[in-house]
Design an enzyme around this catalytic site. Sequence first.
Site, PDB file in Angstrom:
ATOM      1  N   SER A  84      -2.465  -6.349  -2.405  1.00 32.80           N
ATOM      2  CA  SER A  84      -1.316  -6.976  -1.723  1.00 32.80           C
ATOM      3  C   SER A  84      -0.059  -6.123  -1.922  1.00 32.80           C
ATOM      4  CB  SER A  84      -1.113  -8.416  -2.187  1.00 32.80           C
ATOM      5  OG  SER A  84      -1.292  -8.588  -3.565  1.00 32.80           O
ATOM      6  N   SER A 118      -4.888   0.201  -6.891  1.00 32.03           N
ATOM      7  CA  SER A 118      -6.311   0.329  -7.177  1.00 32.03           C
ATOM      8  C   SER A 118      -6.461   1.034  -8.533  1.00 32.03           C
ATOM      9  CB  SER A 118      -6.979   1.154  -6.069  1.00 32.03           C
ATOM     10  OG  SER A 118      -8.329   1.378  -6.379  1.00 32.03           O
ATOM     11  N   GLY A 119      -7.255   0.448  -9.410  1.00 35.59           N
ATOM     12  CA  GLY A 119      -7.451   1.054 -10.733  1.00 35.59           C
ATOM     13  C   GLY A 119      -6.416   0.646 -11.768  1.00 35.59           C
ATOM     14  N   SER A 120      -5.482  -0.225 -11.380  1.00 35.22           N
ATOM     15  CA  SER A 120      -4.440  -0.627 -12.342  1.00 35.22           C
ATOM     16  C   SER A 120      -5.001  -1.559 -13.420  1.00 35.22           C
ATOM     17  CB  SER A 120      -3.271  -1.294 -11.611  1.00 35.22           C
ATOM     18  OG  SER A 120      -3.721  -2.417 -10.874  1.00 35.22           O
ATOM     19  N   GLY A 121      -6.094  -2.270 -13.084  1.00 34.91           N
ATOM     20  CA  GLY A 121      -6.702  -3.176 -14.073  1.00 34.91           C
ATOM     21  C   GLY A 121      -6.798  -4.624 -13.597  1.00 34.91           C
ATOM     22  N   LYS A 122      -6.587  -4.844 -12.303  1.00 34.79           N
ATOM     23  CA  LYS A 122      -6.615  -6.218 -11.774  1.00 34.79           C
ATOM     24  C   LYS A 122      -7.955  -6.900 -12.043  1.00 34.79           C
ATOM     25  CE  LYS A 122      -5.834  -5.019  -7.461  1.00 34.79           C
ATOM     26  NZ  LYS A 122      -5.876  -3.545  -7.684  1.00 34.79           N
ATOM     27  N   SER A 123      -9.040  -6.270 -11.610  1.00 36.21           N
ATOM     28  CA  SER A 123     -10.368  -6.906 -11.734  1.00 36.21           C
ATOM     29  C   SER A 123     -10.754  -7.075 -13.200  1.00 36.21           C
ATOM     30  CB  SER A 123     -11.440  -6.070 -11.036  1.00 36.21           C
ATOM     31  OG  SER A 123     -11.078  -5.839  -9.711  1.00 36.21           O
ATOM     32  N   GLY A 153      -1.364  -5.083  -7.698  1.00 36.68           N
ATOM     33  CA  GLY A 153      -1.244  -3.785  -8.375  1.00 36.68           C
ATOM     34  C   GLY A 153      -2.096  -2.750  -7.663  1.00 36.68           C
TER      35      GLY A 153
HETATM   36  N1  LIG Z   1      -7.348   2.794   1.736  1.00 33.27           N
HETATM   37  C1  LIG Z   1      -7.535   2.026   0.660  1.00 33.27           C
HETATM   38  N2  LIG Z   1      -6.467   1.654  -0.093  1.00 33.27           N
HETATM   39  C2  LIG Z   1      -6.660   0.857  -1.169  1.00 33.27           C
HETATM   40  N3  LIG Z   1      -7.873   0.373  -1.562  1.00 33.27           N
HETATM   41  C3  LIG Z   1      -8.962   0.720  -0.843  1.00 33.27           C
HETATM   42  C4  LIG Z   1      -8.837   1.552   0.289  1.00 33.27           C
HETATM   43  N4  LIG Z   1     -10.081   1.718   0.822  1.00 33.27           N
HETATM   44  C5  LIG Z   1     -10.938   1.034   0.071  1.00 33.27           C
HETATM   45  N5  LIG Z   1     -10.278   0.422  -0.938  1.00 33.27           N
HETATM   46  C6  LIG Z   1     -10.943  -0.524  -1.855  1.00 33.27           C
HETATM   47  O1  LIG Z   1     -10.500  -1.813  -1.434  1.00 33.27           O
HETATM   48  C7  LIG Z   1      -9.975  -2.552  -2.507  1.00 33.27           C
HETATM   49  C8  LIG Z   1      -8.628  -3.173  -2.149  1.00 33.27           C
HETATM   50  O2  LIG Z   1      -8.801  -4.262  -1.312  1.00 33.27           O
HETATM   51  P1  LIG Z   1      -7.687  -5.388  -1.253  1.00 33.27           P
HETATM   52  O3  LIG Z   1      -8.241  -6.443  -0.385  1.00 33.27           O
HETATM   53  O4  LIG Z   1      -7.290  -5.776  -2.625  1.00 33.27           O
HETATM   54  O5  LIG Z   1      -6.478  -4.620  -0.548  1.00 33.27           O
HETATM   55  S1  LIG Z   1      -5.187  -5.236   0.191  1.00 33.27           S
HETATM   56  O6  LIG Z   1      -4.662  -6.345  -0.619  1.00 33.27           O
HETATM   57  O7  LIG Z   1      -5.604  -5.711   1.505  1.00 33.27           O
HETATM   58  O8  LIG Z   1      -4.230  -4.125   0.297  1.00 33.27           O
HETATM   59  C9  LIG Z   1      -9.766  -1.585  -3.652  1.00 33.27           C
HETATM   60  O9  LIG Z   1     -10.160  -2.315  -4.807  1.00 33.27           O
HETATM   61  P2  LIG Z   1      -9.379  -2.215  -6.196  1.00 33.27           P
HETATM   62  O10 LIG Z   1      -9.664  -0.827  -6.682  1.00 33.27           O
HETATM   63  O11 LIG Z   1     -10.030  -3.268  -7.026  1.00 33.27           O
HETATM   64  O12 LIG Z   1      -7.919  -2.473  -5.979  1.00 33.27           O
HETATM   65  C10 LIG Z   1     -10.665  -0.411  -3.327  1.00 33.27           C
HETATM   66  O13 LIG Z   1     -11.908  -0.555  -3.974  1.00 33.27           O
HETATM   67  N1  LIG Z   2      -4.731  -2.681 -20.666  1.00 36.95           N
HETATM   68  C1  LIG Z   2      -5.690  -2.601 -19.744  1.00 36.95           C
HETATM   69  N2  LIG Z   2      -5.936  -3.654 -18.930  1.00 36.95           N
HETATM   70  C2  LIG Z   2      -6.876  -3.562 -17.949  1.00 36.95           C
HETATM   71  N3  LIG Z   2      -7.641  -2.453 -17.720  1.00 36.95           N
HETATM   72  C3  LIG Z   2      -7.438  -1.379 -18.497  1.00 36.95           C
HETATM   73  C4  LIG Z   2      -6.460  -1.386 -19.533  1.00 36.95           C
HETATM   74  N4  LIG Z   2      -6.460  -0.193 -20.138  1.00 36.95           N
HETATM   75  C5  LIG Z   2      -7.411   0.547 -19.515  1.00 36.95           C
HETATM   76  N5  LIG Z   2      -8.016  -0.161 -18.529  1.00 36.95           N
HETATM   77  C6  LIG Z   2      -9.104   0.363 -17.673  1.00 36.95           C
HETATM   78  O1  LIG Z   2      -8.582   0.590 -16.357  1.00 36.95           O
HETATM   79  C7  LIG Z   2      -9.603   0.377 -15.376  1.00 36.95           C
HETATM   80  C8  LIG Z   2      -9.111  -0.631 -14.363  1.00 36.95           C
HETATM   81  O2  LIG Z   2     -10.073  -0.784 -13.336  1.00 36.95           O
HETATM   82  P1  LIG Z   2     -10.170  -2.094 -12.454  1.00 36.95           P
HETATM   83  O3  LIG Z   2     -10.067  -3.306 -13.312  1.00 36.95           O
HETATM   84  O4  LIG Z   2     -11.376  -1.960 -11.571  1.00 36.95           O
HETATM   85  O5  LIG Z   2      -8.816  -1.977 -11.598  1.00 36.95           O
HETATM   86  P2  LIG Z   2      -8.460  -2.641 -10.192  1.00 36.95           P
HETATM   87  O6  LIG Z   2      -9.239  -3.925 -10.066  1.00 36.95           O
HETATM   88  O7  LIG Z   2      -6.974  -2.862 -10.248  1.00 36.95           O
HETATM   89  O8  LIG Z   2      -8.862  -1.637  -9.157  1.00 36.95           O
HETATM   90  C9  LIG Z   2     -10.858  -0.110 -16.126  1.00 36.95           C
HETATM   91  O9  LIG Z   2     -11.721   0.989 -16.340  1.00 36.95           O
HETATM   92  C10 LIG Z   2     -10.264  -0.612 -17.465  1.00 36.95           C
HETATM   93  O10 LIG Z   2     -11.196  -0.515 -18.529  1.00 36.95           O
END
Ligand SMILES: Nc1ncnc2c1ncn2[C@@H]1O[C@H](COP(=O)(O)OS(=O)(=O)O)[C@@H](OP(=O)(O)O)[C@H]1O
Ligand SMILES: Nc1ncnc2c1ncn2[C@@H]1O[C@H](COP(=O)(O)OP(=O)(O)O)[C@@H](O)[C@H]1O
Length: 204
Positions: free
Chosen positions: A109, A37-42, A35
């Site tokens: 991914s 970045s920020g979708s809620g994976k972690s 998903g």
């Molecule tokens: N250019 C760019 N695009 C997307 N994300 C970025 C980028 N630069 C840094 N980040 C940070 O790296 C995290 C994503 O790393 P991933 O290893 O999950 O990415 S990937 O699967 O190789 O596409 C991602 O973490 P998540 O926010 O948890 O998804 C970001 O914190």
């Molecule tokens: N239904 C939900 N499931 C997961 N996260 C949610 C949901 N609704 C809101 N959020 C918020 O969205 C954000 C997701 O951030 P994060 O887990 O770091 O995303 P990612 O790992 O995909 O970058 C968090 O601040 C979380 O509290």
Amino acid sequence: MSEATNIHPIFNSLLSREKKEGLLKQNGVVLWMTGLSGSGKSTLARALEFALHDLGYKTMLLDGDNLRTGVNSNLGFSEEDRMENVRRSAEVSKLFASAGLVTICSLISPTEEIRAIARDIIGEEDFKQVHIDCPFEVCAERDVKGLYKKALAGEIKNFTGLDSPFDIPKDPFVRIPTHEQSLEDSLKQLLEAVLPIIKLDENK
Ligand SMILES: Nc1ncnc2c1ncn2[C@@H]1O[C@H](COP(=O)(O)OS(=O)(=O)O)[C@@H](OP(=O)(O)O)[C@H]1O
Ligand SMILES: Nc1ncnc2c1ncn2[C@@H]1O[C@H](COP(=O)(O)OP(=O)(O)O)[C@@H](O)[C@H]1O
């Protein structure tokens, strides 16, 4: 393809995966969370790990950001580097699953092609794709790490969903729409999907 020659991997003499799963009373699997970045994976990966632990399951959590500080620390965000990032992460996930652990791997991914690399390494049966679904606009509004602000200002290149692609998974094991439901409901949906496949059928 391995570049090393004169290597002799052993398989048959290893203690079987079934025996390990039997001891743990669970099935090894890889829950591959994809998903934006920020979708809620972690957030969901952590919540799921705690919930499974409380239910008595043995787990391993591999998160993209963390893997990128260790085994993947030499990789950036070009398509080639993302492929290598996913390849290594999938190989590591496969090892944990083969030890019988419920392995949660959380990586953007972004493309069908990249996720196919993971599926091919892990194997169709163990690879369970979890699409953490949330539109770009909602992720940008959440902007948990301030990355969207920087990316929209042109300070981060190859940002997923902006100037780097994200393909919506076509046929995920489960889709969790985090923009439409609470974290609690998302976790409940995820648990309902996962529990039946990790419970060991002891009559088998
Ligand atoms: N250019 C760019 N695009 C997307 N994300 C970025 C980028 N630069 C840094 N980040 C940070 O790296 C995290 C994503 O790393 P991933 O290893 O999950 O990415 S990937 O699967 O190789 O596409 C991602 O973490 P998540 O926010 O948890 O998804 C970001 O914190
Ligand atoms: N239904 C939900 N499931 C997961 N996260 C949610 C949901 N609704 C809101 N959020 C918020 O969205 C954000 C997701 O951030 P994060 O887990 O770091 O995303 P990612 O790992 O995909 O970058 C968090 O601040 C979380 O509290």
